[in-house]
Design a protein around this motif. Sequence first.
Motif, short mmCIF file in Angstrom:
data_model
loop_
_atom_site.label_atom_id
_atom_site.label_comp_id
_atom_site.label_asym_id
_atom_site.label_seq_id
_atom_site.Cartn_x
_atom_site.Cartn_y
_atom_site.Cartn_z
N GLU A 85 48.95 21.41 72.45
CA GLU A 85 48.94 22.87 72.26
C GLU A 85 49.32 23.23 70.82
OE1 GLU A 85 51.00 26.95 74.07
OE2 GLU A 85 51.33 25.01 75.05
N TRP A 86 50.30 22.53 70.29
CA TRP A 86 50.72 22.76 68.90
C TRP A 86 49.62 22.32 67.95
CZ3 TRP A 86 53.96 19.26 65.40
CH2 TRP A 86 54.40 19.97 64.27
N GLY A 87 48.96 21.22 68.25
CA GLY A 87 47.88 20.75 67.40
C GLY A 87 46.71 21.73 67.35
N ARG A 88 46.44 22.38 68.47
CA ARG A 88 45.32 23.34 68.50
C ARG A 88 45.59 24.55 67.61
NH1 ARG A 88 45.12 21.74 73.97
NH2 ARG A 88 46.46 23.48 74.61
N GLN A 89 46.87 24.79 67.30
CA GLN A 89 47.19 25.91 66.42
C GLN A 89 46.74 25.67 64.98
OE1 GLN A 89 51.25 27.34 66.85
NE2 GLN A 89 51.26 26.79 69.01
N LEU A 90 46.25 24.47 64.70
CA LEU A 90 45.70 24.18 63.37
C LEU A 90 44.28 24.72 63.22
CD1 LEU A 90 46.96 20.54 62.83
CD2 LEU A 90 47.43 22.48 61.32
N GLN A 91 43.66 25.17 64.29
CA GLN A 91 42.27 25.64 64.19
C GLN A 91 42.10 26.77 63.18
OE1 GLN A 91 40.11 26.04 67.81
NE2 GLN A 91 38.62 27.47 66.97
N PRO A 92 42.87 27.86 63.24
CA PRO A 92 42.69 28.90 62.23
C PRO A 92 42.99 28.42 60.82
CG PRO A 92 44.63 29.35 63.58
CD PRO A 92 43.88 28.25 64.25
N VAL A 93 43.88 27.42 60.68
CA VAL A 93 44.15 26.85 59.36
C VAL A 93 42.88 26.21 58.82
CG1 VAL A 93 45.49 25.14 58.09
CG2 VAL A 93 46.58 26.47 59.91
N LEU A 94 42.20 25.43 59.66
CA LEU A 94 40.97 24.77 59.24
C LEU A 94 39.85 25.76 59.00
CD1 LEU A 94 41.17 21.64 61.52
CD2 LEU A 94 40.87 21.58 59.05
N VAL A 95 39.78 26.82 59.82
CA VAL A 95 38.76 27.85 59.62
C VAL A 95 38.93 28.50 58.25
CG1 VAL A 95 38.00 30.14 60.36
CG2 VAL A 95 38.32 28.34 62.05
N HIS A 96 40.15 28.89 57.92
CA HIS A 96 40.40 29.55 56.63
C HIS A 96 40.25 28.59 55.47
CE1 HIS A 96 41.52 33.58 57.93
NE2 HIS A 96 42.13 33.03 58.96
#
Length: 223
Positions: A85-96
């Motif tokens: 769940e914590w790892g999935r929070q990197l998605q917006p980081v990668l998007v930006h």
Amino acid sequence: MGSPRTYGDACAAAHALDLVGERWALLVVRELLLGPKRFSDLRSGLPNAGPNRVSQRLRELEEAGIVRRRKLGPPARSWVYELTEWGRQLQPVLVHLGRWGRLSPFRDLDADTSVDALMLALQGDFAPEKGDGRSATYGLVFGDDQVTVRIADGDIGISRGEPSAPDATIATDTRTFAAVLTRRRDLEEAVRAGDLTVSGDVHAVEWLFDSFPRPETAETPSA
């Protein structure tokens, strides 16, 4: 953590780079954004990373609590890697980060790219103002890999798998899709050449690609 490298800085950004700043680490995360993958499938999305390097990054990401390994139930019964769940929070980081990187005048647009990288680009480049309130569901087929793209209410949703009733289905390869998306190839020309096939509503496919305007690149530094 297994890796001894650290910035030794209390800054949260520096600590984040301690966790995911090693070469290939964030790309491993990218390849898992749409769901779990076997090691062989993960490797196919990172063809320029050797198996030992990918294994090392996976171990480090597991130790950091960003990735976990689990065994699928029957009938697959295979081991897969997935984001926590914590790892999935990197998605917006990668998007930006992708949005920022697309402004670079030095990016090689002809280089290989994975299906997951393309889907990350779709999430980052989607322009809600181009939707005009329309909604559509698409099936994207890249060989054995199938992805569902849904656009509704000015938002885009992407998931791995085949949609039940798509408005249109696009079958192609990642290189052709990327070329059409970045306006380096015309959609009709790619269809005529047999590099891309469309089933269903052709106008919906045209609208899909029109929903991703290309940003101006940053100014090239003068010599």
